[in-house]
Structure formats: structure tokens, C-alpha cells
Write a protein that holds these residues in place. Structure first.
Motif, short mmCIF file in Angstrom:
data_model
loop_
_atom_site.label_atom_id
_atom_site.label_comp_id
_atom_site.label_asym_id
_atom_site.label_seq_id
_atom_site.Cartn_x
_atom_site.Cartn_y
_atom_site.Cartn_z
N GLU A 93 0.84 -1.20 0.00
CA GLU A 93 0.00 0.00 0.00
C GLU A 93 0.87 1.25 0.00
O GLU A 93 1.98 1.25 0.55
N PHE A 94 0.34 2.29 -0.58
CA PHE A 94 1.03 3.58 -0.63
C PHE A 94 1.44 4.00 0.78
O PHE A 94 0.67 3.87 1.72
N ARG A 95 2.66 4.45 0.92
CA ARG A 95 3.26 4.93 2.17
C ARG A 95 3.69 3.81 3.11
O ARG A 95 4.19 4.08 4.19
N ARG A 96 3.49 2.55 2.77
CA ARG A 96 3.83 1.47 3.69
C ARG A 96 5.05 0.65 3.24
O ARG A 96 5.44 -0.29 3.90
N HIS A 97 5.66 1.03 2.12
CA HIS A 97 6.81 0.29 1.61
C HIS A 97 7.98 0.30 2.59
O HIS A 97 8.72 -0.68 2.69
#
Length: 172
Positions: free
Chosen positions: A99-103
Motif C-alpha cells: 500500500e502507498f506509504r507502507r513500503h
């Protein structure tokens, strides 16, 4: 705090509060900007400096092979299940690393587990295009692994995921 993890504007407002605990700041780590992330890491490091607990994770060759195989297959659910198991987190733990921002959560986990940068790159390149394109994404993930000490990375992971592992206690 739970709502702020998914709402960057609310997170920014909360992160400006001087009375926000270290755990509160750490739980918003993924939605903070680069400068704020550095400040959060420093605050977590200071909090951990007073503890005498030493944690270490050692991946077996089989563990690493399973992580890389999950990445090669693009199987993020399998990868997340392996991470949950390796850290001893509850089965209900939701990593959601794609998910976006969770990498960055994946980079922190690999750091704690002692995965080499070379193997991390292999995982980033094969798991999903979001982790490897553009090249600046891989560079940012590798920088995260390089700049964050393992104990701080573990504390951040625990705070973001709202789980506890071997440390068993929250940050001050």
C-alpha cells in the motif's frame, strides 16, 4: 492515532503536538515527511538507550530462501505471513507493505531480520513494481535500511503495526 495512520493531514497535525508520546509519534512514522521521520527515529533511539534488552533475529538460509521465493512469485500475502511468523506477531497482523506509504515497513523489517542489501534489492525488484520503479524508490528503501538501527526499526514496526514481540513493552 489510528485514523491518522491513514490520513496524512491529521497525522501532520498530531505530529506537531509537543505532548505526543514517543509511541504515538512512532505509530505515525510512515505518514511523516522525511525530516519528521528522522526526528522520530532519534526520539525512539533515545527512548531505547535506557533499556537493557538486546534483541536479535537470525534468519536461516531456508527463511531467507522463502522470503525471496515469495518475492519472486510476487506473493505479498505469503511474504507478510512469513514476516509475521519470523517476528512472532499475532496472525491477524496487517503489514500491507504494497500500500502507498507502507513500503518503508518492509525495509525496516528486512533490516531487523539482518537481510543483506543485495538480497533486499532482489526482493524489492521482484515483489512488485511499486517497490522498484522508479529507481529512486529502491534507493529510498535501501537508505531506510542503512540509516535506521535494528532496535529502532523494530520499535517503529511494533508501533506502526500496534503489536509487541519479544520486547514486550511499549516505548515511553
Amino acid at each position: 492515532l489510528r485514523r491518522a495512520r491513514h490520513r496524512p493531514t491529521l497525522a501532520a497535525i498530531l505530529l506537531e503536538r509537543v505532548d505526543l508520546s514517543t509511541t504515538g509519534q512512532a505509530s505515525l512514522y510512515l505518514v511523516a515527511d522525511g525530516e519528521r521521520r528522522k526526528a522520530i527515529r532519534e526520539r525512539v533511539a533515545v527512548s531505547l538507550a535506557h533499556r537493557r534488552v538486546t534483541l536479535s533475529f537470525t534468519l536461516t538460509e531456508q527463511d531467507l530462501a522463502e522470503l525471496l521465493a515469495a518475492g519472486f512469485k510476487g506473493d505479498d500475502r505469503r511474504l507478510e505471513g512469513l514476516l509475521t511468523s519470523l517476528f512472532g506477531f499475532p496472525a491477524s497482523t496487517e503489514w500491507r507493505v504494497l500500500e502507498f506509504r507502507r513500503h518503508h515497513l518492509l525495509a525496516l523489517a528486512l533490516k531487523v531480520l539482518g537481510v543483506t542489501p543485495k538480497d533486499a534489492i532482489r526482493l524489492f525488484l521482484t515483489l512488485h513494481p511499486a517497490l522498484s520503479y522508479p529507481l529512486s524508490v529502491i534507493k529510498a528503501l535501501l537508505r531506510e535500511m542503512r540509516d535506521v538501527p535494528s532496535p529502532v526499526a523494530l520499535a517503529l514496526i511494533e508501533s506502526v503495526l500496534d503489536v509487541r514481540t519479544l520486547s514486550g513493552e511499549a516505548l515511553a
